[in-house]
Design a protein around this motif. Sequence first.
Motif, PDB file in Angstrom:
ATOM      1  N   MET A   1       2.441   6.320   6.916  1.00  6.79           N
ATOM      2  CA  MET A   1       1.809   5.271   6.284  1.00  6.79           C
ATOM      3  C   MET A   1       2.354   4.458   5.147  1.00  6.79           C
ATOM      4  O   MET A   1       2.354   3.166   5.372  1.00  6.79           O
ATOM      5  N   ARG A   2       3.918   5.249   4.675  1.00  3.07           N
ATOM      6  CA  ARG A   2       4.429   4.210   3.846  1.00  3.07           C
ATOM      7  C   ARG A   2       5.327   3.166   4.800  1.00  3.07           C
ATOM      8  O   ARG A   2       5.342   2.008   4.556  1.00  3.07           O
ATOM      9  N   LEU A   3       5.737   3.751   5.738  1.00  2.00           N
ATOM     10  CA  LEU A   3       6.556   2.781   6.749  1.00  2.00           C
ATOM     11  C   LEU A   3       5.862   1.742   7.011  1.00  2.00           C
ATOM     12  O   LEU A   3       6.168   0.534   7.015  1.00  2.00           O
ATOM     13  N   VAL A   4       4.527   1.989   7.624  1.00  4.23           N
ATOM     14  CA  VAL A   4       3.489   0.940   8.031  1.00  4.23           C
ATOM     15  C   VAL A   4       3.256  -0.092   6.807  1.00  4.23           C
ATOM     16  O   VAL A   4       3.090  -1.182   7.026  1.00  4.23           O
ATOM     17  N   LEU A   5       2.782   0.545   5.823  1.00  8.99           N
ATOM     18  CA  LEU A   5       2.402  -0.228   4.588  1.00  8.99           C
ATOM     19  C   LEU A   5       3.648  -1.090   4.057  1.00  8.99           C
ATOM     20  O   LEU A   5       3.540  -2.448   3.494  1.00  8.99           O
ATOM     21  N   ASN A   6       4.892  -0.830   4.285  1.00  6.40           N
ATOM     22  CA  ASN A   6       6.079  -1.685   3.928  1.00  6.40           C
ATOM     23  C   ASN A   6       6.337  -2.993   4.743  1.00  6.40           C
ATOM     24  O   ASN A   6       7.117  -3.500   4.344  1.00  6.40           O
ATOM     25  N   THR A   7       5.524  -2.687   5.945  1.00  7.33           N
ATOM     26  CA  THR A   7       5.493  -3.978   6.832  1.00  7.33           C
ATOM     27  C   THR A   7       4.531  -5.207   6.482  1.00  7.33           C
ATOM     28  O   THR A   7       4.861  -6.058   7.310  1.00  7.33           O
ATOM     29  N   PHE A   8       3.800  -4.810   5.850  1.00  4.44           N
ATOM     30  CA  PHE A   8       2.852  -5.814   5.470  1.00  4.44           C
ATOM     31  C   PHE A   8       3.349  -7.016   4.781  1.00  4.44           C
ATOM     32  O   PHE A   8       4.279  -6.939   4.161  1.00  4.44           O
ATOM     33  N   GLY A   9       2.807  -8.102   5.313  1.00  8.71           N
ATOM     34  CA  GLY A   9       3.507  -9.431   4.724  1.00  8.71           C
ATOM     35  C   GLY A   9       2.700  -9.598   3.462  1.00  8.71           C
ATOM     36  O   GLY A   9       2.089  -8.964   2.751  1.00  8.71           O
TER      37      GLY A   9
END
Length: 272
Positions: free
Chosen positions: A212-220
């Motif tokens: 989840m953190r990996l994905v959330l860190n890619t949010f613009g």
Amino acid sequence: SVSKQMKEMEKSGVLKGALSAEQQLALISVCTDLKAAVEGATFIQECTPENLELKRKIFDQLDLIVGDNVILSSSTSCLLPSKLFTGLKHVKQCIVSHPVNPPYFVPLVEIVPHPETDPSTTERTYALMKKIGQSPVKLNREIEGFVLNRLQYAVISEAWRLVGEGVISPTDLDLVMSDGLGMRYAFIGPLETMHLNAEGVSSYCERYAEGMRLVLNTFGPVPEFSGETVQKVNQALSEKIPVVPKVLDARRKWRDECLTGLAKLKTQMKSD
């Protein structure tokens, strides 16, 4: 009109309360004098347009009229209680009760206190909303956007970025919600979803926190909601639903019929 809607609801079996549509209509009256309108009231719900000056003016007037046991409540969807009620003599009796459109079929009401709201005001408002068949939730303190809009804006924001970056078309994006997440969220929330998708929340976090953190860190960044993406989304939606009053109204009517059906189903499943 109210009478037409109530008669239609009575016919389709979704009218709330023990009274008939006729009996309920007999209890509704229109009044142009504020003092006469609120005489004898125990709970006053303000439903004027989302304009701080206008709402303040009404609460300033009500503050001079009401006694010490009436609750002053606002339907505002985004104005903070501290902006609406600060400085009023009866601030302890003031609260935001934010319903969700269309409130007859979407029962949620966000109850948001002013820092000086008396706990009994919150309790009484909560009890009243329960009694009339709504689903009240209590916020422990005020926050910009309350909770419903904060969750909604988080979804809109990521939807906007995905479409803007060309990952998915606007119509497919909406389908991800209507035929995916939305079906689940019609009955359970995101936290219970976590709980059921593993052996409880703790187990879910152990398994998925890193991903989840990996994905959330890619949010613009927060979108501007302007420029090319507006045109892209607007074009796709206008092809599906042309921006013509007649067409928009028909689609809204269809949306409300869907919500009526869902509300019926949810009530039936609760009683099962």
